[in-house]
Design an enzyme around this catalytic site. Structure first.
Site, short mmCIF file in Angstrom:
data_model
loop_
_atom_site.label_atom_id
_atom_site.label_comp_id
_atom_site.label_asym_id
_atom_site.label_seq_id
_atom_site.Cartn_x
_atom_site.Cartn_y
_atom_site.Cartn_z
N TYR A 190 0.82 -1.23 0.00
CA TYR A 190 0.00 0.00 0.00
C TYR A 190 0.84 1.27 0.00
O TYR A 190 0.49 2.25 0.64
CB TYR A 190 -0.90 0.06 1.25
N TYR B 60 -14.44 -4.91 3.49
CA TYR B 60 -13.07 -5.33 3.16
C TYR B 60 -12.87 -6.77 3.61
O TYR B 60 -13.04 -7.09 4.79
CB TYR B 60 -12.01 -4.44 3.81
N ASP C 36 -16.85 -13.05 8.64
CA ASP C 36 -15.43 -12.77 8.50
C ASP C 36 -14.96 -12.08 9.79
O ASP C 36 -15.09 -10.87 9.95
CB ASP C 36 -15.17 -11.89 7.28
N LYS D 96 -5.34 -12.65 11.60
CA LYS D 96 -4.87 -11.56 12.47
C LYS D 96 -4.56 -12.02 13.92
O LYS D 96 -3.49 -12.51 14.17
CB LYS D 96 -5.84 -10.39 12.42
#
Ligand SMILES: *Cc1c(COP(=O)(O)O)cnc(C)c1O
Length: 428
Positions: free
Chosen positions: A17, A144, A236, A265
């Site tokens: 990014y 996302y 999610d 994560k």
């Protein structure tokens, strides 16, 4: 003279990014401890966003380090088709029962995006295996779910996906539910119900979309409505899992259980990448057959890496201790008090908190905040303050590791007030 880490980096590395032409040189980190990271000159940085939301117990946690060494002495890796090992089995045995709904099977992959890919493949093939034509996927606007093509397809179309938009498959996007649009959303679902395979969503809060927190009761009603139509529910929980939203998993805050959950994560406590997709036996059984074509043909070279599984097990053990829950409650209480106070500031709006997440918007005149100077100003300010905060557009958020001390939290809050004072000086 020896070159610094950031100079050597510039010669060989392409960062995520990052517009490499204009980005400032990265800071070289050599060590981490608790909520702190240390650079090559000995400066410390307070990790207020858990290194992209992954770290939950702090950096270089001694218990996790010990478990890595133990496992490393035994087995680093083994192919996971036709072979298995203790850490993979034990992790599944311990994780499945603490997940919401009745999650009975666990599929390992490499990160959050691949966990989503696996969930999408499972749902699409589930309906094929059952001989039914259901191809439509529902997702929330502004969602996302990751950066691989399937995950991008179910995510918002944005500047991040623009170059690839024509390669993404079609998805039916829904607004996040609120009392004033719930009936319209239900009606939209009714029109698509017969060919809809699944609904994928970030429960309670849309992370990358700007820490958007939405109505829990309306969300539950929407899920219930999908369930009544036989639409599979994919939660999610890559960001919300492992305590971020106040409960162990966000789906504990609704009545409607998910058919599948994706995790990553916090799964390994911020140590190493791994993804997990879990499902009910109903899904799993649709793949059992003497017909080879009904097999789920998906896997990765490092599927269920034993070291990674041992790390996730150690992290789960720490996570399930009452002390960890108390830490989260402490952060939650501090966030709530800070939110009440911060809401009076004229340059902020929409201050909100949920569990260990606190977020707000900085009031700006400009429309496209991602490209205006605000991002640059915030980046530079917090970098100089050595507080690691990374805004999403004009949204600033705190999402700390649970070991962050009260003093460190105060430091983060104070840095935000200082930033706002400087912002006023410079911009108004
Ligand atoms: C970060 C994230 C992903 C992608 O995970 P990666 O490990 O970065 O591929 C997927 N879903 C959600 C909700 C996320 O926050």
């Amino acid at each position: 003279m020896q070159k610094s880490l950031s100079e050597r980096d510039k010669a060989v590395i392409w960062h995520p990014y990052t517009q490499m032409q204009t980005a400032p040189a990265p800071i070289g980190i050599v060590r981490g401890e608790g909520a702190l990271l240390f650079d090559e000159n000995g400066n410390s940085y307070l990790d207020a966003t858990s290194s992209w939301w992954v770290n939950i117990h702090g950096h270089a946690h001694p218990y996790i380090t010990e478990k890595i060494a133990e496992q490393a002495a035994k087995l680093h890796h083994v192919i996971f088709a036709g072979y298995t090992h203790e850490p993979a089995v034990e992790l599944a045995e311990k994780l499945l029962p603490v997940l919401p709904g009745s999650q009975q099977k666990l599929f390992y992959s490499d990160n959050g995006s691949t966990a989503v890919e696996v969930a999408l493949k499972m749902t699409i093939q589930y309906w094929q295996n059952k001989g039914q034509v259901k191809t439509r996927i529902l997702a929330f606007r502004n969602a996302y779910h990751g950066d691989t093509f399937g995950a991008m397809s179910v995510s918002a179309r944005s500047v991040f996906t623009r170059a690839f938009d024509e390669y993404l498959f079609d998805v039916t996007f829904l607004d996040v539910p609120a009392p004033d649009n719930l009936e319209a959303l239900k009606a939209a679902i009714d029109t698509h119900a017969s060919d809809t395979a699944a609904f994928i969503f970030e429960p309670l809060v849309q992370g990358s979309g700007g820490m958007v927190m939405y109505d829990t009761a309306c969300f539950d009603a929407l899920l219930q409505h999908c369930r009544a139509h036989g639409i599979l529910l994919i939660a999610d929980e890559v960001m919300t899992g492992f305590g971020r939203t106040g409960t162990n998993f966000a789906m504990e805050q609704v009545q409607t259980p998910p058919d599948m959950i994706t995790l990553s994560k916090g799964l390994t406590g911020g140590t190493i990448a791994m993804g997990v997709t879990t499902c009910t036996n109903e899904i799993y059984h649709a793949f059992l057959s003497t017909d080879k074509l009904k097999t789920l043909f998906h896997g990765h070279s490092y599927t269920a890496n034993p070291l990674t599984c041992a790390i996730a097990l150690a992290s789960l053990e720490l996570f399930l201790q009452p002390a960890c829950r108390q830490e989260r409650e402490r952060i939650n209480a501090r966030h709530r008090a800070f939110a009440v106070e911060l809401a009076y500031h004229p340059d902020v709006k929409n201050v909100r908190s949920l569990g260990t997440i606190l977020a707000f918007e900085i009031v700006t005149g400009e429309a496209d905040s991602y490209t205006n100077d605000l991002a640059g100003f915030l980046f530079k300010f917090f970098r100089e303050k050595r507080v690691m905060l990374r805004p999403l557009g004009n949204t600033l958020y705190i999402l700390p590791p649970y070991c962050i001390t009260d003093e460190q939290l105060t430091e983060v809050y104070d840095s935000i007030y200082e930033m706002l004072a400087k912002y006023q000086e410079q911009w108004s």
